[in-house]
Design an enzyme around this catalytic site. Sequence first.
Site, PDB file in Angstrom:
ATOM      1  N   SER A 136     -25.042  -9.963 -16.072  1.00 37.58           N
ATOM      2  CA  SER A 136     -24.790 -10.375 -17.450  1.00 37.58           C
ATOM      3  C   SER A 136     -25.299  -9.365 -18.477  1.00 37.58           C
ATOM      4  O   SER A 136     -25.103  -9.559 -19.679  1.00 37.58           O
ATOM      5  CB  SER A 136     -25.467 -11.734 -17.704  1.00 37.58           C
ATOM      6  OG  SER A 136     -24.933 -12.735 -16.859  1.00 37.58           O
ATOM      7  N   THR A 162      -9.815  -9.094 -12.837  1.00 36.82           N
ATOM      8  CA  THR A 162      -8.699  -9.984 -12.546  1.00 36.82           C
ATOM      9  C   THR A 162      -7.419  -9.264 -12.935  1.00 36.82           C
ATOM     10  O   THR A 162      -7.330  -8.680 -14.015  1.00 36.82           O
ATOM     11  CB  THR A 162      -8.821 -11.294 -13.348  1.00 36.82           C
ATOM     12  OG1 THR A 162     -10.048 -11.948 -12.995  1.00 36.82           O
ATOM     13  CG2 THR A 162      -7.663 -12.227 -13.041  1.00 36.82           C
ATOM     14  N   GLU A 256     -15.019 -13.829 -26.567  1.00 38.44           N
ATOM     15  CA  GLU A 256     -15.192 -15.070 -27.326  1.00 38.44           C
ATOM     16  C   GLU A 256     -13.956 -15.955 -27.225  1.00 38.44           C
ATOM     17  O   GLU A 256     -14.064 -17.165 -26.996  1.00 38.44           O
ATOM     18  CB  GLU A 256     -15.488 -14.738 -28.790  1.00 38.44           C
ATOM     19  CG  GLU A 256     -15.958 -15.914 -29.610  1.00 38.44           C
ATOM     20  CD  GLU A 256     -16.407 -15.497 -30.994  1.00 38.44           C
ATOM     21  OE1 GLU A 256     -15.658 -15.730 -31.955  1.00 38.44           O
ATOM     22  OE2 GLU A 256     -17.506 -14.914 -31.098  1.00 38.44           O
ATOM     23  N   ARG A 259     -13.627 -17.285 -23.742  1.00 39.74           N
ATOM     24  CA  ARG A 259     -14.442 -18.458 -23.416  1.00 39.74           C
ATOM     25  C   ARG A 259     -13.701 -19.747 -23.744  1.00 39.74           C
ATOM     26  O   ARG A 259     -13.849 -20.751 -23.057  1.00 39.74           O
ATOM     27  CB  ARG A 259     -15.785 -18.388 -24.143  1.00 39.74           C
ATOM     28  CG  ARG A 259     -16.727 -17.392 -23.497  1.00 39.74           C
ATOM     29  CD  ARG A 259     -18.047 -17.245 -24.204  1.00 39.74           C
ATOM     30  NE  ARG A 259     -18.870 -16.280 -23.473  1.00 39.74           N
ATOM     31  CZ  ARG A 259     -19.643 -15.372 -24.034  1.00 39.74           C
ATOM     32  NH1 ARG A 259     -19.728 -15.299 -25.348  1.00 39.74           N
ATOM     33  NH2 ARG A 259     -20.340 -14.524 -23.288  1.00 39.74           N
ATOM     34  N   ILE A 353     -14.511 -39.350  -3.670  1.00 41.87           N
ATOM     35  CA  ILE A 353     -13.586 -40.480  -3.583  1.00 41.87           C
ATOM     36  C   ILE A 353     -12.650 -40.312  -2.391  1.00 41.87           C
ATOM     37  O   ILE A 353     -12.306 -41.288  -1.706  1.00 41.87           O
ATOM     38  CB  ILE A 353     -12.785 -40.608  -4.900  1.00 41.87           C
ATOM     39  CG1 ILE A 353     -13.695 -41.143  -6.013  1.00 41.87           C
ATOM     40  CG2 ILE A 353     -11.580 -41.523  -4.727  1.00 41.87           C
ATOM     41  CD1 ILE A 353     -13.066 -41.124  -7.390  1.00 41.87           C
ATOM     42  N   HIS A 354     -12.251 -39.085  -2.114  1.00 44.50           N
ATOM     43  CA  HIS A 354     -11.353 -38.817  -0.980  1.00 44.50           C
ATOM     44  C   HIS A 354     -12.050 -38.980   0.366  1.00 44.50           C
ATOM     45  O   HIS A 354     -11.377 -39.045   1.405  1.00 44.50           O
ATOM     46  CB  HIS A 354     -10.778 -37.402  -1.071  1.00 44.50           C
ATOM     47  CG  HIS A 354      -9.614 -37.273  -2.014  1.00 44.50           C
ATOM     48  ND1 HIS A 354      -9.759 -37.281  -3.382  1.00 44.50           N
ATOM     49  CD2 HIS A 354      -8.290 -37.134  -1.767  1.00 44.50           C
ATOM     50  CE1 HIS A 354      -8.573 -37.139  -3.948  1.00 44.50           C
ATOM     51  NE2 HIS A 354      -7.667 -37.059  -3.002  1.00 44.50           N
ATOM     52  N   GLY A 355     -13.372 -39.008   0.350  1.00 44.14           N
ATOM     53  CA  GLY A 355     -14.095 -39.140   1.618  1.00 44.14           C
ATOM     54  C   GLY A 355     -13.805 -37.971   2.546  1.00 44.14           C
ATOM     55  O   GLY A 355     -13.667 -36.826   2.109  1.00 44.14           O
ATOM     56  N   GLU A 379     -16.562 -15.349 -17.716  1.00 41.59           N
ATOM     57  CA  GLU A 379     -16.801 -15.173 -19.144  1.00 41.59           C
ATOM     58  C   GLU A 379     -18.212 -15.593 -19.550  1.00 41.59           C
ATOM     59  O   GLU A 379     -18.431 -16.093 -20.642  1.00 41.59           O
ATOM     60  CB  GLU A 379     -15.750 -15.940 -19.974  1.00 41.59           C
ATOM     61  CG  GLU A 379     -14.725 -15.025 -20.621  1.00 41.59           C
ATOM     62  CD  GLU A 379     -13.694 -14.545 -19.603  1.00 41.59           C
ATOM     63  OE1 GLU A 379     -14.111 -13.984 -18.569  1.00 41.59           O
ATOM     64  OE2 GLU A 379     -12.505 -14.701 -19.836  1.00 41.59           O
TER      65      GLU A 379
END
Length: 401
Positions: A136, A162, A256, A259, A353-355, A379
Amino acid sequence: MARLAQTAGLTDVQQEIVSTVRDFVDKEIIPVATGLEHRDEYPQEIVDGLKELGLFGLMIPEEYGGLGESLLTYALCVEEIARGWMSVSGIINTHFIVAYMLKQHGTQEQKDHFLPRMAAGDIRGAFSMSEPALGSDVSAITSKAVKDGDEYVLNGQKMWLTNGGTSSLVAVLVRSDEGHPEGTAPHKSMTTFLVEKEPGFGEVRPGLTIPGKIDKMGYKGVDTTELVMDGLRVPADRVLGGVTGRGFYQMMDGVEVGRVNVAARGCGVAQRAFELGVQYAQQRHTFGKPIAQHQAIQFKLAEMATKVEAAHAMMVNAARKKDSGERNDLEAGMAKYLASEYCKEVVEDAFRIHGGYGFSKEYEIERLYREAPMLLIGEGTAEIQKMIIGRRLLEEYRFQG
């Protein structure tokens, strides 16, 4: 239309654009995203479709062939695209940041040369700030540019690009001590260069190598690469804005708005995770009834939906603040921080929830579970956002003693 994450006060044009993108996502992205992601395959047909929709020029002014839309419109489109597959939003994002930096800081010649082709999607943008040992601390950049006549010679290694392979224009931040005496603050001796290259891997132009794709846990399909400069010669007229020493500020301006984009991606992924969780909870039965009828699951769904709504509201606020011409680093930092953290939590709750089925690659939630962590660091990490937020709060609420 779902009740969550609605945006009040949109114009008819904004509503039409967002609706068109949503339909495209439902028909062209969601059905194929998981298969493409598992194969780590670049989504060329999807990208071609976005090009036809004009999304590569969404915020580029009409005079350069773009749609001239606002950051809010762009963010809402990103939210929809990330809901379908986050990697596709990454393909758009770096292009958008470079176009934004050109629009805000480029010379007239640079705007005339690049923006029309960027609006058409014929030139794809990527930006390069990070380095292997950087983290950073942007002030610790070691890549360097040295002037040689009418050119600059660039040397160094950059990381985490990217679209590093598929792009044809890279905005690269390096040190440039020329014209800046010894002892100048590091951020005042940095310059952004507009580097044109051929798409692909290997040596893409003399002195510039894109070694190959970095293999990642998630965020697949889109290429993430290194960039190696070894005697790369760049004409002086490819210094962004035509003046050295302004690169740090130009990049921070781009980050900025980036973000806000990451916040929008977090909102989109969280929305999709909620959709998957609430659907599965109504289909899966335990103890003689759908698990959605169990109070424990209803509590979880309530928390997930509230987080989706809160993150969306903060993202919209940050985008509107920037569109108004006001400083928005506080709002953008808050939106990015909250949306990325809430995205992780909503995805994990949908996974729970899907387990056991959530652990299977046959279910979409497995992909989202691997994608969400990228938003925690993209970012700027949560810690960086907190630093930005804290400093801005102290400026706003300075004690007058």
